[in-house]
Design an enzyme around this catalytic site. Structure first.
Site, PDB file in Angstrom:
ATOM      1  N   ASP A   1     -63.312  86.709  59.641  1.00  0.00           N
ATOM      2  CA  ASP A   1     -64.212  87.780  59.219  1.00  0.00           C
ATOM      3  C   ASP A   1     -65.195  88.238  60.286  1.00  0.00           C
ATOM      4  O   ASP A   1     -66.142  88.965  59.969  1.00  0.00           O
ATOM      5  CB  ASP A   1     -64.991  87.338  57.974  1.00  0.00           C
ATOM      6  N   GLU A   2     -65.000  87.882  61.538  1.00  0.00           N
ATOM      7  CA  GLU A   2     -65.914  88.347  62.575  1.00  0.00           C
ATOM      8  C   GLU A   2     -65.208  88.403  63.920  1.00  0.00           C
ATOM      9  O   GLU A   2     -64.247  87.673  64.180  1.00  0.00           O
ATOM     10  CB  GLU A   2     -67.158  87.457  62.673  1.00  0.00           C
TER      11      GLU A   2
ATOM     12  N   ASP B   1     -69.351  91.590  61.831  1.00  0.00           N
ATOM     13  CA  ASP B   1     -69.256  90.470  60.900  1.00  0.00           C
ATOM     14  C   ASP B   1     -69.186  91.022  59.472  1.00  0.00           C
ATOM     15  O   ASP B   1     -70.055  91.786  59.058  1.00  0.00           O
ATOM     16  CB  ASP B   1     -70.497  89.574  61.061  1.00  0.00           C
TER      17      ASP B   1
END
Length: 418
Positions: free
Chosen positions: A121-122, A27
């Site tokens: 983003d993860e 993350d």
């Protein structure tokens, strides 16, 4: 668990015991703010609020420096500024976020083909099959963190565990810029003291219902009776939580991610009780949703709306369609019908339209009669015009003069603090 500002952070040593693990959850740390600093290094170390500067917009994300003042995602920007008067406001740049995201995901895929993105983003990674090439899961996590920092210029946090649920919890606890490894044998000990709110998939309402019955930790879930849990959250979620509380999570990495829904919502500069205007806005949002469906070659089986009033109370309604569709007129009519079911007539702050239960376009074929044929032809022509001349060149006549949502702040996707 921390509060999203790095307090309560727990990390492992690089040589931590990773016996029995195979899943990484990676993350990015305060991704939107990190990209802003990447593009403008003078912002480094400053409290940043990602959002529009007008008083009606909401915070998309915030740097850790701002979070320590209590700034949170989805908070009105005006409130965030009151909490942190020294914060710098940075407009979001979604195109730039996608560019950086592609760089990050390419790094993940250079380690293993089993990558499941959850958002820009993860992602989850299954590294079991690449241990000979790269080393143990913890060693791979260290390498990924080093490469993301060196090649992209931002930091990330990694959870290493035997299951997706525990890996995601571990990455959250290690933020920012950390790594937490939970060996398979340590899973129950890791889970036991964590609050129920820390469980992936437990929302605020479910957490409140559990806590009202004295079920505050994951250990409490394991020790509660089935009847008690079912009264709190219902049979389905009760069974799922009990499995997770025992460290059981059989979910595998899904490399082909199917979008579950498509939606748009907007916040008005001024609250309004103008029903004619609100109906028109629902239709306009439906057109935007439908255009995205057509571009992705999906059809919606269900339409839902969200209405947030001036006191921030939020209502939602949904309707299953007789036939799946990607026609804006049909989605808009469903949204308007749902709106009419809401008896409350107070001023409205936000409206949203969402298409759900998606399936590939044409999956069911077209019957002998197609009630949407004319609208399908019209909207197809609109798509062609937009592709040639841009989205600002064509709109419904009823929207002319209204502007884009009466000066509304657009929020095509809601984000939690990253």
């Amino acid at each position: 668990m921390g509060r999203g500002d790095g307090s309560g952070r727990i990390v492992s040593a690089a040589d931590a015991d990773d016996t029995g693990t195979r899943i990484l959850h990676v993350d990015m740390d305060a991704f939107y703010a990190a990209v802003a600093v990447l593009d403008d290094p003078s912002l480094r170390g400053l409290p940043l609020i990602i959002g529009a500067p007008d008083g009606r917009s909401v915070v998309s994300s915030a740097s850790y420096e701002a979070r320590r003042y209590g700034v949170r995602a989805a908070m009105p920007v005006a409130q965030a500024i009151r909490l942190c008067p020294s914060a710098r406001i940075v407009l979001p740049n979604f195109q730039r976020y996608r560019e950086v995201s592609r760089q990050v995901m390419a790094i993940f895929e250079s380690f293993t083909p089993l990558v499941e993105p959850l958002s820009v983003d993860e992602a989850f990674l299954d590294v079991q099959g690449v241990r000979r090439l790269w080393g143990s899961p913890a060693q791979i996590a260290v390498l990924i963190r080093e490469r993301v920092q060196a090649e992209v210029g931002i930091s990330c946090s990694v959870g290493v565990a035997a299951t997706k649920h525990v890996a995601k919890m571990a990455s959250t606890i290690s933020k920012p810029d950390g790594m937490l490894v939970v060996a398979a044998a340590d899973t129950i000990d890791f889970l036991s003291p964590r609050p129920v709110r820390a469980m992936w998939g437990v929302g605020p309402k479910a957490a409140e219902s559990l806590e009202a019955r004295g079920i505050r930790t994951i250990r409490d879930i394991r020790e509660s009776s089935t009847a008690m849990l079912e009264r709190a959250v219902g049979p389905a979620l009760s069974a799922r939580l009990r499995q997770l509380a025992h460290g059981e999570d059989a979910r595998a990495i899904e490399t082909e991610r199917i979008e579950k829904s498509v939606g748009h919502e907007e916040t008005f500069e001024q609250d309004t009780a103008d029903r004619v205007f609100l109906r028109a806005e629902l239709l306009r949002l439906a057109d935007r949703v439908a255009a995205r469906l057509r571009r992705a070659q999906w059809e919606a089986g269900t339409v839902s709306i969200k209405i947030r009033f001036d006191d921030f109370r939020t209502l939602s309604r949904s309707q299953t369609l007789a036939e799946p569709t990607a026609v804006g007129q049909r989605i808009g009519e469903a949204a308007q019908a749902l709106f009419e079911q809401i008896e409350r007539r107070d001023p409205v702050r936000l409206v949203g339209v969402r298409a759900e239960k998606l399936r590939p376009a044409g999956g069911g074929g077209i019957g002998l009669w197609d009630d949407d044929e004319d609208w399908r032809r019209v909207e197809g022509a609109m798509d062609d015009a937009v592709a040639r001349f841009g989205s600002s060149t064509i709109t419904r006549a009823r929207h002319i003069g209204r502007g884009e949502g009466r000066g509304a702040a657009q929020h095509p996707k809601a984000h939690g603090l990253d």
